[in-house]
Design a protein around this motif. Structure first.
Motif: not given
Length: 286
Positions: A93-118
């Motif tokens: 679910p974490i990978a799925e949420e990362r995919f969703k945000v990086l694909r369709t999220g706002s720039e602010e959401e993408k910036e926050k998600m960049s903190a989650v490293r795989r």
């Protein structure tokens, strides 16, 4: 019963066991949950000397290849991490949420998600010859956790350009064995291990009985980490990323319709990766 894999030369280990280890390099099919404290701590500015050890009970499990997620909790500020189910080809679910945000999220959401490293990592048992950071480890069996740089060196020694020189000798505790010198240097913001190497210099003086005890004393690497359930991972992500709990409803982690998951998901690189590269990698995982 004679344990012939302890007797090197033209032995059982050099044929069937070594072949099993080679065949298993690209896959890992296991689950587990403990022994985390046995992992060596390698620090920048030091060189660690070890001998790699096979898992004699099942040579195909000599290496444990896994993926994990890690980030500083937005709720507590502490670093949190967890084993990714994609290690076993399962939905994450974490990978799925990362995919969703990086694909369709706002720039602010993408910036926050960049903190989650795989991260993509491996584990292997080692006999410690010299640990300058923790000398109490010397003469003991420990677990080496490492990434792509050391994996490349090990793979080359097993089945690459260096295989003729090293091959099964990298698992040999006897006089024909070779040491693995792990040199940890600083490169920018990250440690680098590219100067590490196998070397025949430096012998290990161990009797056959001592060697047998060491081989018998290895850890089951499938029991180092605990694999959380899909729902537990969703709860963890909601708590430490969205700062929400069950008692405080939030925009919970989405559960998109899954597509076929590949056997070996591509890792997201640490440092220097772009949003586009993240999306490309995550597409391979879904």
């Amino acid at each position: 019963m004679v344990l012939s894999y302890y007797n090197y030369g033209m032995s059982t280990f050099n044929t069937s066991m070594f072949q099993s280890i080679k065949d298993a390099l690209a896959s890992s099919e296991s689950k587990g949950s403990a022994t985390f404290n046995e992992i060596m701590q390698t620090k920048v500015g030091n060189t660690f000397t070890v001998r790699l050890l096979p898992f004699a009970k099942d040579p195909s499990k000599t290496f444990f290849h896994y993926y994990n997620h890690g980030w500083n909790s937005f709720a507590t500020g502490q670093y949190v991490q967890t084993l990714s189910p994609q290690t076993f080809g399962e939905r994450d679910p974490i990978a799925e949420e990362r995919f969703k945000v990086l694909r369709t999220g706002s720039e602010e959401e993408k910036e926050k998600m960049s903190a989650v490293r795989r991260l993509e990592k491996w584990l292997v048992n080692v006999y410690v010859i010299d640990d300058p950071v923790n000398p109490d480890n010397n003469g003991k069996v420990k677990i080496l956790r490492y990434g792509k740089q050391l994996q490349k060196i090990i793979t080359e020694a097993i089945e690459g350009e260096d295989a003729e020189e090293f091959g099964p000798r990298i698992f040999d505790l006897g006089s024909e064995g070779v040491n693995f010198k792990i040199k940890v240097e600083q490169q920018g913001d990250f440690p680098t291990y590219v100067s590490s190497r196998f070397t025949a210099a430096g012998k290990v003086d161990l009797s056959e009985d001592q060697q047998k005890d060491i081989y018998d004393g290895v850890f089951n690497l499938t029991e180092v980490f605990t694999l959380k359930s899909y729902d537990d991972l969703k709860e963890m992500f909601n708590e430490h990323y969205y700062c929400k709990t069950e008692d405080d409803p939030a925009p919970a982690v989405a559960t998109p319709t899954p597509t076929e998951t590949p056997a070996e998901p591509e890792p997201v690189t640490v440092g220097g990766d772009t949003v586009e590269e993240d999306i490309d990698d995550l597409l391979k995982d879904l």
